[in-house]
Motif scaffolding. Structure first.
Motif, short mmCIF file in Angstrom:
data_model
loop_
_atom_site.label_atom_id
_atom_site.label_comp_id
_atom_site.label_asym_id
_atom_site.label_seq_id
_atom_site.Cartn_x
_atom_site.Cartn_y
_atom_site.Cartn_z
N ASP A 30 0.82 -1.21 0.00
CA ASP A 30 0.00 0.00 0.00
C ASP A 30 0.86 1.27 0.00
OD1 ASP A 30 0.91 -0.27 2.61
OD2 ASP A 30 -0.98 0.38 3.53
N GLU A 31 2.19 1.12 -0.13
CA GLU A 31 3.09 2.26 -0.18
C GLU A 31 3.64 2.50 -1.59
OE1 GLU A 31 5.11 2.60 4.15
OE2 GLU A 31 5.78 0.88 2.96
N PHE A 32 3.18 1.71 -2.55
CA PHE A 32 3.58 1.97 -3.93
C PHE A 32 2.44 1.68 -4.88
CE2 PHE A 32 5.07 -2.34 -3.02
CZ PHE A 32 4.66 -3.07 -4.12
N ILE A 33 2.48 2.35 -6.03
CA ILE A 33 1.43 2.24 -7.04
C ILE A 33 2.09 1.92 -8.36
CG2 ILE A 33 -0.41 3.44 -8.26
CD1 ILE A 33 -0.40 5.47 -5.87
N MET A 34 1.53 0.95 -9.06
CA MET A 34 1.98 0.63 -10.42
C MET A 34 0.86 1.01 -11.37
SD MET A 34 4.10 -2.82 -10.18
CE MET A 34 5.62 -2.84 -9.26
N TYR A 35 1.17 1.88 -12.29
CA TYR A 35 0.17 2.36 -13.24
C TYR A 35 0.23 1.49 -14.48
CZ TYR A 35 0.80 6.39 -10.17
OH TYR A 35 0.92 7.21 -9.09
N LEU A 36 -0.41 0.34 -14.40
CA LEU A 36 -0.47 -0.58 -15.54
C LEU A 36 -1.69 -0.23 -16.37
CD1 LEU A 36 0.29 -3.88 -13.59
CD2 LEU A 36 1.89 -2.48 -14.89
N HIS A 37 -1.66 -0.58 -17.64
CA HIS A 37 -2.80 -0.28 -18.51
C HIS A 37 -3.11 -1.49 -19.38
CE1 HIS A 37 0.11 0.29 -21.76
NE2 HIS A 37 0.82 0.94 -20.89
#
Length: 148
Positions: A30-37
């Protein structure tokens, strides 16, 4: 407020390894975000957007992606930078004074990066350029010229 570090990577295929490396470095999911599409975006469009934001000639693959990580101190920053470097991040940005919940929107992050880049341009010192001069190359006459 916390800061975040964003990294741009060449391929979404790297996402699993980057996620594992971040967790091994002590970051919770919950401390990182991956912007996958899921939508296919051509590399020409991605490259054009990237080059307009960062003014460099990086060529992106079709499935490049961004990761943002919340960092609270210098030690966390160094851990993230190492993970990003080990995974061959194309580019990294430190964005300070941002709420992590705001980082959930990649569109918002792009706006922040763009605004900060513009503010750096506007706040740069004024450059004054003076060419080399040789002084006056003709006589100056005051009053009436009698030909003397």
């Amino acid at each position: 407020m916390a800061a975040i570090i964003t990294g741009l990577f060449r391929s979404q295929r790297q996402s699993r390894k980057i996620s594992e490396d971040l967790e091994n470095a002590g970051f919770r999911d919950d401390e990182f975000i991956m912007y996958l599409h899921d939508d296919h975006i051509s590399k020409e469009i991605k490259t054009s957007i990237w080059q307009s934001f960062f003014k460099d000639n990086t060529k992106l693959d079709d499935d490049s992606f961004v990761v943002s990580v919340k960092v609270n101190d210098a030690e966390c920053r160094e851990k993230v930078k190492k993970v990003f470097s080990d995974n061959e991040a194309i580019h990294q940005n430190l964005i300070e004074n941002i709420k992590f919940k705001d980082a959930h929107s990649l569109r918002y992050l792009k706006r922040i990066v763009s605004l900060r880049a513009k503010s750096e341009i506007y706040s740069s010192p004024e450059i004054r350029h003076r060419g080399q001069t040789r002084g006056m190359n003709a006589e100056v006459f005051f009053g009436k010229n009698n030909g003397n």
